[in-house]
Design a protein around this motif. Structure first.
Motif, PDB file in Angstrom:
ATOM      1  N   GLY A 116       0.774  -1.226   0.000  1.00  0.00           N
ATOM      2  CA  GLY A 116       0.000   0.000   0.000  1.00  0.00           C
ATOM      3  C   GLY A 116       0.805   1.275   0.000  1.00  0.00           C
ATOM      4  N   ARG A 117       2.134   1.218  -0.129  1.00  0.00           N
ATOM      5  CA  ARG A 117       2.885   2.457  -0.003  1.00  0.00           C
ATOM      6  C   ARG A 117       2.680   3.398  -1.179  1.00  0.00           C
ATOM      7  NH1 ARG A 117       6.496  -1.296  -1.866  1.00  0.00           N
ATOM      8  NH2 ARG A 117       8.119  -0.636  -3.326  1.00  0.00           N
ATOM      9  N   GLU A 157      -7.921  -6.753   2.475  1.00  0.00           N
ATOM     10  CA  GLU A 157      -7.450  -5.648   3.301  1.00  0.00           C
ATOM     11  C   GLU A 157      -5.945  -5.680   3.551  1.00  0.00           C
ATOM     12  OE1 GLU A 157      -9.134  -2.911   4.387  1.00  0.00           O
ATOM     13  OE2 GLU A 157     -10.575  -3.691   2.948  1.00  0.00           O
ATOM     14  N   GLU A 158      -5.293  -6.797   3.244  1.00  0.00           N
ATOM     15  CA  GLU A 158      -3.872  -6.938   3.564  1.00  0.00           C
ATOM     16  C   GLU A 158      -2.973  -7.104   2.342  1.00  0.00           C
ATOM     17  OE1 GLU A 158      -3.365  -6.409   6.523  1.00  0.00           O
ATOM     18  OE2 GLU A 158      -5.174  -7.002   7.575  1.00  0.00           O
ATOM     19  N   ASN A 159      -3.528  -7.304   1.151  1.00  0.00           N
ATOM     20  CA  ASN A 159      -2.714  -7.662  -0.010  1.00  0.00           C
ATOM     21  C   ASN A 159      -3.094  -6.822  -1.224  1.00  0.00           C
ATOM     22  OD1 ASN A 159      -1.295 -10.368   0.944  1.00  0.00           O
ATOM     23  ND2 ASN A 159      -3.432 -10.481   1.607  1.00  0.00           N
ATOM     24  N   ILE A 160      -2.068  -6.298  -1.904  1.00  0.00           N
ATOM     25  CA  ILE A 160      -2.272  -5.408  -3.039  1.00  0.00           C
ATOM     26  C   ILE A 160      -1.351  -5.825  -4.180  1.00  0.00           C
ATOM     27  CG2 ILE A 160      -2.061  -3.038  -3.873  1.00  0.00           C
ATOM     28  CD1 ILE A 160      -2.691  -2.073  -1.078  1.00  0.00           C
ATOM     29  N   ALA A 161      -1.897  -5.875  -5.384  1.00  0.00           N
ATOM     30  CA  ALA A 161      -1.129  -6.119  -6.598  1.00  0.00           C
ATOM     31  C   ALA A 161      -1.136  -4.842  -7.439  1.00  0.00           C
ATOM     32  CB  ALA A 161      -1.710  -7.284  -7.384  1.00  0.00           C
ATOM     33  N   GLU A 213       4.280  -5.441  -8.919  1.00  0.00           N
ATOM     34  CA  GLU A 213       4.565  -5.754  -7.521  1.00  0.00           C
ATOM     35  C   GLU A 213       3.350  -6.410  -6.871  1.00  0.00           C
ATOM     36  OE1 GLU A 213       6.368  -3.581  -3.545  1.00  0.00           O
ATOM     37  OE2 GLU A 213       5.283  -2.355  -4.998  1.00  0.00           O
ATOM     38  N   TYR A 214       3.633  -7.377  -6.036  1.00  0.00           N
ATOM     39  CA  TYR A 214       2.603  -7.954  -5.179  1.00  0.00           C
ATOM     40  C   TYR A 214       3.137  -7.878  -3.756  1.00  0.00           C
ATOM     41  CZ  TYR A 214      -0.565 -11.269  -2.961  1.00  0.00           C
ATOM     42  OH  TYR A 214      -1.486 -11.855  -2.126  1.00  0.00           O
ATOM     43  N   ALA A 215       2.391  -7.255  -2.854  1.00  0.00           N
ATOM     44  CA  ALA A 215       2.877  -7.054  -1.492  1.00  0.00           C
ATOM     45  C   ALA A 215       1.728  -7.163  -0.519  1.00  0.00           C
ATOM     46  CB  ALA A 215       3.559  -5.688  -1.360  1.00  0.00           C
ATOM     47  N   GLY A 216       2.057  -7.583   0.704  1.00  0.00           N
ATOM     48  CA  GLY A 216       0.991  -7.723   1.677  1.00  0.00           C
ATOM     49  C   GLY A 216       1.482  -8.079   3.062  1.00  0.00           C
ATOM     50  N   HIS A 217       0.534  -8.425   3.914  1.00  0.00           N
ATOM     51  CA  HIS A 217       0.767  -8.845   5.290  1.00  0.00           C
ATOM     52  C   HIS A 217       0.127 -10.221   5.486  1.00  0.00           C
ATOM     53  CE1 HIS A 217       1.341  -4.521   5.674  1.00  0.00           C
ATOM     54  NE2 HIS A 217       1.797  -4.673   6.906  1.00  0.00           N
ATOM     55  N   MET A 235       3.896 -11.130   9.284  1.00  0.00           N
ATOM     56  CA  MET A 235       4.944 -10.974   8.288  1.00  0.00           C
ATOM     57  C   MET A 235       4.480 -10.015   7.203  1.00  0.00           C
ATOM     58  SD  MET A 235       6.792 -13.856   5.854  1.00  0.00           S
ATOM     59  CE  MET A 235       5.256 -14.299   5.027  1.00  0.00           C
ATOM     60  N   GLU A 236       5.372  -9.124   6.814  1.00  0.00           N
ATOM     61  CA  GLU A 236       5.174  -8.310   5.625  1.00  0.00           C
ATOM     62  C   GLU A 236       6.052  -8.890   4.527  1.00  0.00           C
ATOM     63  OE1 GLU A 236       5.597  -4.052   6.602  1.00  0.00           O
ATOM     64  OE2 GLU A 236       5.575  -4.756   8.677  1.00  0.00           O
ATOM     65  N   PHE A 237       5.538  -8.931   3.317  1.00  0.00           N
ATOM     66  CA  PHE A 237       6.287  -9.550   2.227  1.00  0.00           C
ATOM     67  C   PHE A 237       6.014  -8.805   0.926  1.00  0.00           C
ATOM     68  CE2 PHE A 237       2.146 -11.541   2.366  1.00  0.00           C
ATOM     69  CZ  PHE A 237       1.754 -11.561   1.037  1.00  0.00           C
ATOM     70  N   GLY A 238       6.888  -9.012  -0.047  1.00  0.00           N
ATOM     71  CA  GLY A 238       6.680  -8.420  -1.358  1.00  0.00           C
ATOM     72  C   GLY A 238       7.552  -9.067  -2.404  1.00  0.00           C
ATOM     73  N   ILE A 239       7.063  -9.107  -3.618  1.00  0.00           N
ATOM     74  CA  ILE A 239       7.866  -9.491  -4.785  1.00  0.00           C
ATOM     75  C   ILE A 239       7.692  -8.392  -5.821  1.00  0.00           C
ATOM     76  CG2 ILE A 239       7.845 -11.975  -4.400  1.00  0.00           C
ATOM     77  CD1 ILE A 239       5.534 -12.188  -6.378  1.00  0.00           C
ATOM     78  N   GLN A 240       8.752  -8.115  -6.557  1.00  0.00           N
ATOM     79  CA  GLN A 240       8.721  -7.025  -7.527  1.00  0.00           C
ATOM     80  C   GLN A 240       9.515  -7.395  -8.765  1.00  0.00           C
ATOM     81  OE1 GLN A 240      12.477  -4.450  -5.642  1.00  0.00           O
ATOM     82  NE2 GLN A 240      10.452  -3.556  -5.644  1.00  0.00           N
ATOM     83  N   GLY A 241       9.165  -6.799  -9.871  1.00  0.00           N
ATOM     84  CA  GLY A 241       9.901  -7.002 -11.100  1.00  0.00           C
ATOM     85  C   GLY A 241       9.788  -5.789 -11.999  1.00  0.00           C
ATOM     86  N   SER A 242      10.907  -5.418 -12.625  1.00  0.00           N
ATOM     87  CA  SER A 242      10.945  -4.305 -13.576  1.00  0.00           C
ATOM     88  C   SER A 242      11.555  -4.765 -14.887  1.00  0.00           C
ATOM     89  CB  SER A 242      11.787  -3.140 -13.040  1.00  0.00           C
ATOM     90  OG  SER A 242      11.119  -2.430 -12.033  1.00  0.00           O
ATOM     91  N   SER A 243      10.945  -4.347 -15.982  1.00  0.00           N
ATOM     92  CA  SER A 243      11.516  -4.535 -17.309  1.00  0.00           C
ATOM     93  C   SER A 243      11.756  -3.156 -17.899  1.00  0.00           C
ATOM     94  CB  SER A 243      10.563  -5.342 -18.195  1.00  0.00           C
ATOM     95  OG  SER A 243      11.089  -5.467 -19.507  1.00  0.00           O
ATOM     96  N   ILE A 244      13.023  -2.830 -18.119  1.00  0.00           N
ATOM     97  CA  ILE A 244      13.421  -1.495 -18.539  1.00  0.00           C
ATOM     98  C   ILE A 244      13.956  -1.580 -19.961  1.00  0.00           C
ATOM     99  CG2 ILE A 244      14.908   0.482 -18.034  1.00  0.00           C
ATOM    100  CD1 ILE A 244      15.020  -0.564 -15.113  1.00  0.00           C
TER     101      ILE A 244
END
Length: 413
Positions: free
Chosen positions: A27-28, A221-225, A242-246, A255-264
């Motif tokens: 959620g940031r 309420e805890e997870n956002i894509a 990004e997929y991140a949540g609690h 636990m707070e967790f996240g996975i992220q990926g960028s294609s530049i």
């Protein structure tokens, strides 16, 4: 870092923990509306205006091994928000940083740290925020000089002047689960913008700027894509996901967790091209927390990746070091970074203490950086806050090594 925003606020459905490590959480990049007072006429917009901003005092010290420098500045951001008339209101602020000559070395000497001042070591004042803001039930829009936080364009408020941008930002909540954002940015000012941080300058020389859009889906309420796309004219096209949540094990342990990926992708022979993957996990048990984050950048031959315009989205970013900076120093090489740390959140006293260590390196080991950060944040009350950072930066090249201490005090009004 502490993010203080006007008109757009960092938000998360989950509880808001403090400190540096918790800035990478679900959620940031979500936005919520902060509705201004309503007025019945154009004149009442100004009659009901609120004075807003902060007074800031900052001291920093750099030990550069062969030399050292320091600086003290007082300033802040001062302005007003009008009331809303038919959904529209005005937001205007100036940012200033004043060199207290009696407490600082002469600007011509090597003993003055220029981070807090202009390129000549002098005070500055400039109109950092000036925008027209429109809000209705499903739409929020800002146009002008705006402060936003997105993965590749963000405020990164780490000295006296946060990054602000000239352009347009739109956020629309389609329903309780889905919202979209769009932005078009042309110029920016602030600490990360380079020399003469008080002057608005083109985001990309020769290009029209940056166009971006996102789709954010709140799974619960805890997870956002999130999915973001940026077109940076004459530089790159960027897809960021990004997929991140609690995840709560008990009331005390989560636990707070996240996975992220960028294609530049490279545009116009800019030499900016590559892919970045990342993951993070942060465990919270009562007042204690600790975690680990990792990024790997797959870099094309002769190319490099970018942090964007600000601090960047990568989980392993530290107070100083980022994988974007490592990539620039070792073009054509893959880059790898990990960050681990632990902290204590004394919630009853609003004090957070953290120790964070990170290593960032290129695949040929031409660049290999270790950084150790100690961060203390203290939210005294709704108006007063204090942040202290000690950073130790070591490198394969001893000439690049240095230590930094920074203390910031803010009074918000």
């Amino acid at each position: 870092m502490i993010d203080i925003m006007s008109g757009m606020l960092l938000a998360s459905a989950a509880p808001q923990e403090g400190g540096l490590m918790h800035t990478k959480q679900a959620g940031r990049y979500e936005t919520v509306k902060e509705l201004p007072k309503e007025s019945n006429s154009f004149n009442q917009m100004f009659d009901y205006a609120n004075v807003t901003g902060n007074v800031r005092a900052t001291y920093m010290y750099n030990n550069l091994r062969v030399d050292d420098n320091s600086a003290f500045a007082i300033g802040g951001t001062f302005g007003f928000d009008t009331a809303s008339y038919r959904g529209f209101n005005l937001h205007v602020k100036a940012t200033t940083s004043q060199n207290i000559n009696a407490l600082n070395s002469d600007a011509a000497s090597s003993k003055l740290a220029y981070d807090l001042f202009d390129e000549n070591g002098e005070s500055f004042t400039y109109l950092s925020h000036a925008n027209l803001h429109y809000t209705n039930d499903i739409l929020e829009m800002m146009a002008g000089r705006i402060l936003i936080d997105t993965p590749y364009a963000d405020s990164d408020d780490i000295r006296m002047a946060a990054n602000t941008f000239e352009g347009l930002h739109v956020n629309s909540s389609l329903n309780e689960k889905v919202d979209i954002q769009g932005c078009y940015l042309t110029r920016w000012a602030g600490y990360d913008s380079g020399e003469n941080q008080q002057e608005f300058k083109s985001l990309v020389d020769g290009g029209f700027g940056v166009a971006g859009a996102s789709l954010n889906y709140k799974i619960d309420e805890e997870n956002i894509a999130s999915l973001w796309y940026y077109y940076v004219d004459d530089m790159s096209s960027i897809i960021y996901a990004e997929y991140a949540g609690h995840h709560y094990f008990t009331d005390e342990f989560h636990m707070e967790f996240g996975i992220q990926g960028s294609s530049i992708g490279e545009l116009d022979d800019s030499s900016i091209s590559g892919n970045v993957l990342g993951a993070m996990a942060l465990l919270d048990y009562g007042p204690f927390f600790g975690g680990f984050s990792y990024n790997y950048g797959y870099i094309d031959e002769g190319k490099m990746i970018t942090d964007g315009f600000g601090g960047g989205p990568y989980y392993t970013s530290l107070d100083e070091a980022t994988i974007g900076a490592v990539s620039e120093a070792a073009m054509g090489q893959d880059v790898e970074a990990y960050r681990l740390g632990a902290g204590y959140d004394l919630e009853s006293q609003n004090i957070v203490f953290e120790m964070v260590y990170g290593n960032l390196s290129s695949s040929d080991n031409r660049v290999n950086i270790d950084e150790f950060d100690v961060v203390v944040t203290y939210e005294i009350d709704d108006r007063w806050s204090v942040e202290g950072i000690f950073m130790k930066y070591t490198s394969k090249d001893p000439k690049e090594e240095f230590d930094r201490g920074l203390l910031r005090v803010d009074y918000h009004f």
